[in-house]
Design a protein around this motif. Structure first.
Motif, PDB file in Angstrom:
ATOM      1  N   TRP A   1       0.833  -1.212   0.000  1.00  0.00           N
ATOM      2  CA  TRP A   1       0.000   0.000   0.000  1.00  0.00           C
ATOM      3  C   TRP A   1       0.861   1.252   0.000  1.00  0.00           C
ATOM      4  CZ3 TRP A   1      -0.736   4.176   3.267  1.00  0.00           C
ATOM      5  CH2 TRP A   1      -1.850   4.974   2.971  1.00  0.00           C
ATOM      6  N   LEU A   2       1.948   1.244   0.767  1.00  0.00           N
ATOM      7  CA  LEU A   2       2.861   2.392   0.784  1.00  0.00           C
ATOM      8  C   LEU A   2       3.513   2.575  -0.587  1.00  0.00           C
ATOM      9  CD1 LEU A   2       4.574   1.879   4.264  1.00  0.00           C
ATOM     10  CD2 LEU A   2       2.904   3.642   3.640  1.00  0.00           C
ATOM     11  N   PHE A   3       3.861   1.468  -1.208  1.00  0.00           N
ATOM     12  CA  PHE A   3       4.453   1.513  -2.550  1.00  0.00           C
ATOM     13  C   PHE A   3       3.441   2.072  -3.553  1.00  0.00           C
ATOM     14  CE2 PHE A   3       5.465  -0.870  -6.572  1.00  0.00           C
ATOM     15  CZ  PHE A   3       6.576  -0.103  -6.910  1.00  0.00           C
ATOM     16  N   LEU A   4       2.187   1.624  -3.462  1.00  0.00           N
ATOM     17  CA  LEU A   4       1.128   2.136  -4.333  1.00  0.00           C
ATOM     18  C   LEU A   4       0.952   3.632  -4.130  1.00  0.00           C
ATOM     19  CD1 LEU A   4      -1.350   1.852  -6.237  1.00  0.00           C
ATOM     20  CD2 LEU A   4      -2.699   1.306  -4.203  1.00  0.00           C
ATOM     21  N   PHE A   5       0.954   4.064  -2.875  1.00  0.00           N
ATOM     22  CA  PHE A   5       0.789   5.483  -2.544  1.00  0.00           C
ATOM     23  C   PHE A   5       1.880   6.326  -3.207  1.00  0.00           C
ATOM     24  CE2 PHE A   5       1.380   9.104   0.408  1.00  0.00           C
ATOM     25  CZ  PHE A   5       0.101   9.653   0.329  1.00  0.00           C
ATOM     26  N   LEU A   6       3.117   5.878  -3.108  1.00  0.00           N
ATOM     27  CA  LEU A   6       4.236   6.615  -3.700  1.00  0.00           C
ATOM     28  C   LEU A   6       4.164   6.616  -5.224  1.00  0.00           C
ATOM     29  CD1 LEU A   6       7.164   5.360  -1.409  1.00  0.00           C
ATOM     30  CD2 LEU A   6       6.081   7.620  -1.392  1.00  0.00           C
TER      31      LEU A   6
ATOM     32  N   VAL B   1     -19.389   0.244  -3.330  1.00  0.00           N
ATOM     33  CA  VAL B   1     -19.310  -1.214  -3.489  1.00  0.00           C
ATOM     34  C   VAL B   1     -18.462  -1.585  -4.701  1.00  0.00           C
ATOM     35  CG1 VAL B   1     -20.649  -3.288  -4.012  1.00  0.00           C
ATOM     36  CG2 VAL B   1     -21.495  -1.653  -2.317  1.00  0.00           C
ATOM     37  N   PHE B   2     -18.686  -0.871  -5.809  1.00  0.00           N
ATOM     38  CA  PHE B   2     -17.950  -1.201  -7.033  1.00  0.00           C
ATOM     39  C   PHE B   2     -16.490  -0.754  -6.958  1.00  0.00           C
ATOM     40  CE2 PHE B   2     -21.979  -2.253  -8.840  1.00  0.00           C
ATOM     41  CZ  PHE B   2     -21.691  -3.112  -9.896  1.00  0.00           C
ATOM     42  N   ALA B   3     -16.252   0.417  -6.397  1.00  0.00           N
ATOM     43  CA  ALA B   3     -14.887   0.941  -6.347  1.00  0.00           C
ATOM     44  C   ALA B   3     -14.020   0.195  -5.345  1.00  0.00           C
ATOM     45  CB  ALA B   3     -14.908   2.433  -6.007  1.00  0.00           C
ATOM     46  N   CYS B   4     -14.617  -0.239  -4.234  1.00  0.00           N
ATOM     47  CA  CYS B   4     -13.834  -0.839  -3.155  1.00  0.00           C
ATOM     48  C   CYS B   4     -13.817  -2.369  -3.155  1.00  0.00           C
ATOM     49  CB  CYS B   4     -14.347  -0.345  -1.797  1.00  0.00           C
ATOM     50  SG  CYS B   4     -14.211   1.435  -1.588  1.00  0.00           S
TER      51      CYS B   4
ATOM     52  N   GLY C   1     -14.884  -3.781  -8.360  1.00  0.00           N
ATOM     53  CA  GLY C   1     -13.929  -3.291  -9.341  1.00  0.00           C
ATOM     54  C   GLY C   1     -12.530  -3.869  -9.146  1.00  0.00           C
ATOM     55  N   PRO C   2     -11.948  -3.751  -7.946  1.00  0.00           N
ATOM     56  CA  PRO C   2     -10.627  -4.352  -7.721  1.00  0.00           C
ATOM     57  C   PRO C   2     -10.591  -5.853  -7.977  1.00  0.00           C
ATOM     58  CG  PRO C   2     -11.124  -2.783  -5.991  1.00  0.00           C
ATOM     59  CD  PRO C   2     -12.383  -2.928  -6.807  1.00  0.00           C
ATOM     60  N   LEU C   3     -11.652  -6.562  -7.575  1.00  0.00           N
ATOM     61  CA  LEU C   3     -11.697  -8.005  -7.806  1.00  0.00           C
ATOM     62  C   LEU C   3     -11.639  -8.318  -9.293  1.00  0.00           C
ATOM     63  CD1 LEU C   3     -12.097 -10.939  -6.945  1.00  0.00           C
ATOM     64  CD2 LEU C   3     -14.572 -10.527  -6.924  1.00  0.00           C
ATOM     65  N   MET C   4     -12.475  -7.641 -10.079  1.00  0.00           N
ATOM     66  CA  MET C   4     -12.509  -7.883 -11.520  1.00  0.00           C
ATOM     67  C   MET C   4     -11.164  -7.542 -12.168  1.00  0.00           C
ATOM     68  SD  MET C   4     -14.052  -8.634 -14.366  1.00  0.00           S
ATOM     69  CE  MET C   4     -15.823  -8.394 -14.513  1.00  0.00           C
ATOM     70  N   GLU C   5     -10.616  -6.392 -11.828  1.00  0.00           N
ATOM     71  CA  GLU C   5      -9.375  -5.957 -12.458  1.00  0.00           C
ATOM     72  C   GLU C   5      -8.196  -6.839 -12.082  1.00  0.00           C
ATOM     73  OE1 GLU C   5      -9.059  -1.796 -11.510  1.00  0.00           O
ATOM     74  OE2 GLU C   5     -10.340  -1.214 -13.184  1.00  0.00           O
TER      75      GLU C   5
ATOM     76  N   MET D   1      -7.962  -2.642  -3.120  1.00  0.00           N
ATOM     77  CA  MET D   1      -9.171  -2.274  -2.386  1.00  0.00           C
ATOM     78  C   MET D   1      -8.902  -1.127  -1.419  1.00  0.00           C
ATOM     79  SD  MET D   1     -10.891  -5.974  -1.464  1.00  0.00           S
ATOM     80  CE  MET D   1     -11.789  -6.926  -2.697  1.00  0.00           C
ATOM     81  N   LEU D   2      -7.797  -1.218  -0.679  1.00  0.00           N
ATOM     82  CA  LEU D   2      -7.450  -0.167   0.278  1.00  0.00           C
ATOM     83  C   LEU D   2      -7.168   1.155  -0.432  1.00  0.00           C
ATOM     84  CD1 LEU D   2      -5.116  -2.172   2.693  1.00  0.00           C
ATOM     85  CD2 LEU D   2      -7.429  -1.355   3.177  1.00  0.00           C
ATOM     86  N   GLY D   3      -6.458   1.066  -1.565  1.00  0.00           N
ATOM     87  CA  GLY D   3      -6.155   2.270  -2.332  1.00  0.00           C
ATOM     88  C   GLY D   3      -7.411   2.948  -2.849  1.00  0.00           C
ATOM     89  N   ASN D   4      -8.352   2.154  -3.363  1.00  0.00           N
ATOM     90  CA  ASN D   4      -9.604   2.718  -3.862  1.00  0.00           C
ATOM     91  C   ASN D   4     -10.461   3.274  -2.730  1.00  0.00           C
ATOM     92  OD1 ASN D   4      -8.754   1.903  -6.361  1.00  0.00           O
ATOM     93  ND2 ASN D   4     -10.603   0.760  -6.868  1.00  0.00           N
TER      94      ASN D   4
END
Length: 227
Positions: free
Chosen positions: A82-87, A128-131, A134-138, A212-215
């Motif tokens: 998550w920290l890596f995604l944030f950066l 629901v879709f964003a968190c 959506g992440p599950l599908m992608e 999911m956390l990022g979204n």
């Protein structure tokens, strides 16, 4: 001869690519009222996500069992991811912003503006879709299927870059210069999720939970800014 499972995976990949990567689902708006088309689009997304989960259920169960044995490792892996995604998100959003200023482009990508307008009308649906959905599908499509199979034929780095690019381009709504620049912002996430997937020994739950956390964080920021 192709097995039934591989045929199913091929059908899933084709449907997702045609409907949601190349925007085939937009044709619904020309065939029926926009309100009905939007709900049908969400329904198709849910059905396809469930279908993809069913096709990958053996690997999903196996990977979940692996996580249960190393809960501490998984927790810190997700935290670092998550920290890596944030950066990565900050870096590529900054790059996108610089390009917009350099090219004299105003506003934001259509994907972001559509998300904001839809969130104001249907906050729970978007949450629901964003968190979750959506992440599950992608992650099923881009990591569990596409990246997994590309890695068998191409070097890891090239596979990560290709999947990251496809992920970013899939968030474009048209071929305008503004959308190309907007896709740069999504490239950071696409690369981050793919790197997390590879570093996590191709266990989808690492990039999935980070996604999911990022979204969720993005949605919280959107909700606060809408007040």
């Amino acid at each position: 001869m192709m097995s039934n499972k591989n045929k199913g995976i091929l059908i899933f990949a084709i449907l997702y690519t045609v409907l949601f990567v190349f925007g085939g689902v937009k044709l619904l708006a020309y065939l029926m009222p926009s309100a009905i088309a939007n709900y049908l689009k969400y329904l198709l997304y849910v059905v396809l996500a469930l279908y993809g989960s069913f096709l990958c259920k053996d690997r999903l169960i196996q990977q979940w069992n692996e996580i249960r044995k190393t809960k501490r490792k998984f927790f810190f892996g997700v935290l670092k991811g998550w920290l890596f995604l944030f950066l990565m998100t900050i870096l590529f959003e900054l790059l996108s912003s610089i390009l917009r200023q350099f090219l004299g482009l105003d506003g934001q990508s259509l994907n972001q503006s559509n998300l904001q307008s839809t969130f104001q009308d249907h906050p729970l649906l978007i949450a629901v879709f964003a968190c979750i959905i959506g992440p599950l599908m992608e992650e099923l499509f881009f990591r569990q299927l596409l990246l997994h199979h590309l890695k068998k034929r191409l070097p890891d780095l090239l596979s990560i870059i290709l999947v990251g690019l496809i992920f970013a381009l899939s968030h474009m709504h048209n071929l305008s210069l503004s959308e190309w620049v907007g896709a740069v912002g999504y490239l950071g996430g696409g690369l981050a999720f793919s790197i997390i997937y590879v570093k996590g020994k191709e266990n989808i739950y690492y990039p999935l939970l980070v996604h999911m956390l990022g979204n969720c964080l993005s949605l919280i920021i959107l909700a606060i800014s809408s007040m």
